[in-house]
Scaffold this active site. Sequence first.
Site, PDB file in Angstrom:
ATOM      1  N   LYS A 134      13.320  -7.749   8.656  1.00 15.67           N
ATOM      2  CA  LYS A 134      12.545  -6.596   8.199  1.00 15.67           C
ATOM      3  C   LYS A 134      13.562  -5.538   7.781  1.00 15.67           C
ATOM      4  CE  LYS A 134       8.116  -5.019   8.435  1.00 15.67           C
ATOM      5  NZ  LYS A 134       6.822  -5.702   8.363  1.00 15.67           N
TER       6      LYS A 134
ATOM      7  N   GLY B 278     -12.798  -0.887  11.408  1.00 10.67           N
ATOM      8  CA  GLY B 278     -11.985  -0.689  10.209  1.00 10.67           C
ATOM      9  C   GLY B 278     -12.478  -1.543   9.062  1.00 10.67           C
TER      10      GLY B 278
ATOM     11  N   GLY C 215     -11.511  -1.608   5.933  1.00  6.31           N
ATOM     12  CA  GLY C 215     -10.553  -1.451   4.840  1.00  6.31           C
ATOM     13  C   GLY C 215     -10.477  -2.751   4.059  1.00  6.31           C
ATOM     14  N   LYS C 216      -9.293  -3.021   3.514  1.00  5.84           N
ATOM     15  CA  LYS C 216      -9.154  -4.210   2.654  1.00  5.84           C
ATOM     16  C   LYS C 216      -9.469  -5.485   3.434  1.00  5.84           C
ATOM     17  CE  LYS C 216      -4.926  -2.993   1.406  1.00  5.84           C
ATOM     18  NZ  LYS C 216      -4.861  -1.608   1.917  1.00  5.84           N
TER      19      LYS C 216
ATOM     20  N   GLY D 276     -10.875  -5.726   6.607  1.00  8.59           N
ATOM     21  CA  GLY D 276     -12.169  -5.642   7.284  1.00  8.59           C
ATOM     22  C   GLY D 276     -13.332  -6.001   6.364  1.00  8.59           C
TER      23      GLY D 276
END
Length: 360
Positions: free
Chosen positions: A83, A183, A185-186, A188
Amino acid sequence: MGVFVSTDDPGPAGHEQVVFCQDRQSGLKAIIGIYSTALGPALGGTRFYPYASEEAALADVLDLSRGMAYKNALAGLDLGGGKAVIWGDPDQVKSESLLRAYGRFVQSLGGRYYTACDVGTYVADMDVIARETRYVTGRSVEHGGAGDSSVLTAWGVFQGMRAAAEHVWGSPSLRGRRVGVAGLGKVGRHLTGHLVDDGAEVVATDVDPRALEWARTNHPGVALVADTSALVAADIDVYAPCALGGALNDDSVPALRARVVAGAANNQLAHPGIEKLLADRGILYAPDYVVNAGGVIQVADEIEGFNFDRAKLRATRIFDTTRQILRLADEEGVPPAVAADRLAERRMADVGRLRAIHLG
Ligand SMILES: NC(=O)c1ccc[n+]([C@@H]2O[C@H](COP(=O)([O-])OP(=O)(O)OC[C@H]3O[C@@H](n4cnc5c(N)ncnc54)[C@H](O)[C@@H]3O)[C@@H](O)[C@H]2O)c1
């Protein structure tokens, strides 16, 4: 650029290599953490964030790169874990020259580390970085990229949830189960679609009124509750945290009525010991990094030349992996989170050791 690599003393938290990158003129300050290349080149996104200090940036990259090694190992990828963090406010300092300087540092590692998007970086940024390095994935569709990773993330979460349902109720179907999605969102939203298609009753919440409006318009059968506390306390069978980290904590776990937790959010366990609290309450926790690996499976597939069907097949296998982890947890008498870590470590050791067989 400071680099340390040593087999005797693998550095902080067992990392193979930690690289500090600086380009004064563009303002780039980045740290690349390579936890393990036992299974292949380290893959993990670049987080662009205004850390309070260099120590905070270093702590985050060490933590995140280690997590990617475990996630990639259990996703069945021939990729290790890494990362990177860029220390700064992306709104203030992100520029073409900064991203390209960063790309050159990634290239200088010769393929030991592949980067991708994370908090604060987007597909358009990956396209800029790619002008300096070929070791970048998560690119735009017009550059051979795979596009929005939430599609396969949600598919993978659904598969992990099915495996957990099978473990608890004997059938992988969610038909008739009440699933709480925190949530919309994208991820969910896609997950809600899969659950509704499977015949589940969905109860959901979101802090954003636009997300609630989406649910009312697209899935009028979804019951909406005021907030996450109300969702946790609701009469649900499955809890799917799909918003922020730390969803499973000292407040939510004692209040939780669900028998199963399976959701997309990263770092759901607020602190070590929560996995034990869940187990003591008889709540089956499908480890977050196992069930939400669909996104990394997608960006990893892009390295080969993206093929949606192949990537979806790989994400579908999250069902088998989750099932294997839940069985191992029972056999070894440990929480699933511990079983997942053990399985990942075994794969890194068993497959990673093969690199010692000399190929000439
Ligand atoms: N997108 C991916 O491919 C992917 C992959 C792996 C993990 N994840 C993780 O899954 C989670 C969701 O990702 P996403 O891409 O859907 O993000 P997103 O930003 O599109 O959606 C998050 C949603 O959560 C809502 N939210 C924020 N705080 C809330 C709260 N306190 N209560 C209820 N709702 C709240 C937001 O309004 C938003 O609608 C994140 O934790 C992310 O790190 C995503």
